[in-house]
Design an enzyme around this catalytic site. Sequence first.
Site, short mmCIF file in Angstrom:
data_model
loop_
_atom_site.label_atom_id
_atom_site.label_comp_id
_atom_site.label_asym_id
_atom_site.label_seq_id
_atom_site.Cartn_x
_atom_site.Cartn_y
_atom_site.Cartn_z
N GLU A 273 0.82 -1.25 0.14
CA GLU A 273 0.15 -0.08 0.13
C GLU A 273 0.81 1.28 -0.02
O GLU A 273 1.98 1.25 0.20
CB GLU A 273 -0.95 0.09 1.22
CG GLU A 273 -0.45 0.16 2.52
CD GLU A 273 -1.16 0.43 3.67
OE1 GLU A 273 -1.28 1.69 3.76
OE2 GLU A 273 -1.46 -0.35 4.37
N LYS B 190 -5.19 -2.50 13.88
CA LYS B 190 -4.59 -1.76 14.63
C LYS B 190 -5.18 -1.52 16.19
O LYS B 190 -6.26 -1.71 16.17
CB LYS B 190 -4.55 -0.33 14.10
CG LYS B 190 -4.16 0.04 12.67
CD LYS B 190 -4.21 1.30 12.37
CE LYS B 190 -3.52 1.18 10.47
NZ LYS B 190 -3.82 0.64 9.59
#
Length: 305
Positions: free
Chosen positions: A26, A160
């Site tokens: 990414e 996360k």
Amino acid sequence: MYEKVLEISSEVKEALNNHQPVVALESTIISHGMPYPANVETALNVCEIVRENGAVPATIGIVKGKLKVGMTEEDIEYFAQAKDILKISRKDMPYAVSQGMNGATTVAGTMIIAHMAGIQVFVTGGIGGVHRGASESFDISADLMELANTDVVVVCAGAKSILDIGATLEYLETNGVPVLGYQTTQFPAFYSRKSGFKVDYSMNNIDEAASFIKAKKELNLKGGVVLGCPIPQEFELDSKIIEAVIQQALHKLNEKSISGKEVTPFLLNEIKEITKGDSLAANIQLVFNNAQIGAQLSYKLQTIS
């Protein structure tokens, strides 16, 4: 139709045509995830790790309205410092393309373009998910819906830790997304090796993970796969300390009334500041680890397909 705006580098195109392993990477981590120059250094090192483990790296982003698969070092350097880089998920892609703009792709955005290019494996830091307090804010990352629909393997260090990990896993289960653990029975919590939540299945090695993915493909089951790889033990941060830091960062977030796509970059930066850079160092190491495992997985998938 999308071939008109899909621009695959010659190296990546050659690898795909010759059925060689390719790993998607990414670009949001470059533009919105890390400060300069750590973002450039990390991106280039990740590419090198992928190569060292037998695969071709393909950093993905939108460059002047083109869906770029295999960004150049010049592209990466520009994305690392420029202030005009949009953050691109599924809903943002038509705008960036139609306006000829530059955009850094999120997990969802990268999955879409990787799938268009025919890339099976995507390496990232951590996936997005259900944010804490989502019962009131309805703040749920588009990454999860993309995982439910797009056939790409996402190699990550879990979700996360700023997120509601339990709710994130429930969402994935409801949408039929397999959550695998690489040499772990617990879903990783980004900075920490354990979240307290179990994965669906533990993979003891690359061969097992590749066999699982091959079987899913043969069954023609829609959607992606999450392969959670714990941060190496020597780099993990104490989960109790991180949770206290996250609470401080969330308090500041609420004071500033930040919402939407700005939430995650704000929280990660606050955590970096509070931990005096320890969280950034851990983030870099977990991405390196994911890159190694992702490249090995991509290589193995090519040998058994």
